[in-house]
Design an enzyme around this catalytic site. Structure first.
Site, PDB file in Angstrom:
ATOM      1  N   GLY A   1       0.925  -1.092   0.116  1.00  0.00           N
ATOM      2  CA  GLY A   1       0.081  -0.178  -0.015  1.00  0.00           C
ATOM      3  C   GLY A   1       0.872   1.205   0.057  1.00  0.00           C
ATOM      4  O   GLY A   1       0.287   2.334   0.286  1.00  0.00           O
TER       5      GLY A   1
ATOM      6  N   GLY B   1      -1.735   0.328  -4.954  1.00  0.00           N
ATOM      7  CA  GLY B   1      -2.035   0.190  -3.531  1.00  0.00           C
ATOM      8  C   GLY B   1      -2.301   1.285  -2.559  1.00  0.00           C
ATOM      9  O   GLY B   1      -3.185   1.476  -1.923  1.00  0.00           O
TER      10      GLY B   1
ATOM     11  N   SER C   1      -3.255  -9.177 -13.264  1.00  0.00           N
ATOM     12  CA  SER C   1      -2.883  -8.196 -14.406  1.00  0.00           C
ATOM     13  C   SER C   1      -3.437  -8.654 -15.706  1.00  0.00           C
ATOM     14  O   SER C   1      -3.790  -9.869 -15.830  1.00  0.00           O
ATOM     15  CB  SER C   1      -1.127  -8.338 -14.327  1.00  0.00           C
ATOM     16  OG  SER C   1      -0.793  -7.834 -15.603  1.00  0.00           O
TER      17      SER C   1
ATOM     18  N   TYR D   1       5.709 -13.564 -15.057  1.00  0.00           N
ATOM     19  CA  TYR D   1       4.856 -12.570 -14.354  1.00  0.00           C
ATOM     20  C   TYR D   1       3.610 -13.099 -14.640  1.00  0.00           C
ATOM     21  O   TYR D   1       2.553 -13.412 -13.751  1.00  0.00           O
ATOM     22  CB  TYR D   1       5.166 -11.294 -14.774  1.00  0.00           C
ATOM     23  CG  TYR D   1       4.150 -10.184 -14.410  1.00  0.00           C
ATOM     24  CD1 TYR D   1       4.592  -9.722 -13.249  1.00  0.00           C
ATOM     25  CD2 TYR D   1       3.066  -9.451 -15.012  1.00  0.00           C
ATOM     26  CE1 TYR D   1       3.403  -8.874 -12.567  1.00  0.00           C
ATOM     27  CE2 TYR D   1       2.105  -8.682 -14.569  1.00  0.00           C
ATOM     28  CZ  TYR D   1       2.528  -8.237 -13.326  1.00  0.00           C
ATOM     29  OH  TYR D   1       1.663  -7.275 -12.721  1.00  0.00           O
TER      30      TYR D   1
END
Length: 249
Positions: free
Chosen positions: A14, A19, A137, A150
């Site tokens: 965050g 975030g 993603s 990824y």
């Protein structure tokens, strides 16, 4: 009434980008916000931006002991948790032939292992009816050059989320996936794009998006707020794409 009034929300990673914007929006909507980050300095800087009495816990989501510590601290300070956003992640762009075991393990340790064991640690302190949001993603479902590892790490957590949505149904805990497209955050600098090349790089990405531009972190935060709030109380096991339509191209 604010949409997260009297709720306790935890956002991993965050301290920046999506975030940080999510933590800010949650705090503005009345939540008691807790964020995590790997470095104390950036944690403190983020807390100063968020305000609203937000608190931070320093640690690495790849470390299973960190999740246990976070769960203990949240239970001690707040009793229980209403919203858990598994957002922390890393991206290294590398063609598959050049990926080393170290690079592979680094992405899966944070993006996949960290999400799995983070959720495992938080479920016992989640209130019935709570919301879990997993940040994935666009790369999980669309082939992007240099994103193989990824993409695999993110596809795995989408599969986790579908299983969790059913495993936790008796407690009415909803589990949804936020799927961002390209967002103009510090990730561009991390990709090694020189400042002089930044406008051209961003334009080339924008040209691939039907919306004609990259997303803003605030737009992802608004989507996360929807998934965290009662407005999405009948949304479970969903993958919410916030990518300007790029997935369609």
């Amino acid at each position: 009434m604010k949409r997260l009034e009297n709720k306790v929300a935890l956002v991993t990673g965050g301290n920046s980008g999506i975030g940080l914007s999510t933590a800010q929006r949650f705090a503005e909507e009345g939540a008691q916000v807790i964020i995590t980050a790997r470095r104390q300095q950036v944690l403190e800087e983020a807390l100063a931006i968020i305000g609203h009495g937000a608190m931070g816990i320093c640690g690495d989501v790849a470390d299973i002991a960190h999740h246990a510590q976070v769960a203990r601290q949240v239970r001690r300070d707040f009793g229980a948790l209403d919203v858990y956003v598994a957002n922390a992640g890393v991206l290294t762009i590398q063609d598959s032939a050049a990926v080393s075991p170290t690079e592979f393990d680094a992405q899966f340790s944070i993006n996949t292992r960290g999400v799995f064991f983070g959720v495992q640690a938080m479920v016992p302190i989640l209130r019935d009816g709570a919301s879990i949001i997993v940040t994935s993603s666009l790369a999980s479902g669309r082939v992007l050059q240099g994103h193989a590892v990824y993409a695999g790490s993110k596809a795995a957590i989408e599969a986790f989320a579908r299983s969790w949505a059913l495993e936790l149904k008796d407690r009415r805990i909803r589990v949804n996936v936020l799927v961002p497209g390209p967002v103009d955050t510090a990730i561009v600098e991390k990709l090694g794009v020189p400042e002089a090349d930044r406008p051209a790089f961003l334009q080339s990405m924008a040209d691939r998006i039907p919306a004609g531009r990259l997303g803003d972190p605030e737009e992802l935060a608004a989507a996360a707020l929807f998934l965290a709030s009662d407005e999405s109380r009948f949304v479970n096991g969903a993958e919410l794409r916030v990518d300007g339509g790029m997935f369609l191209g």
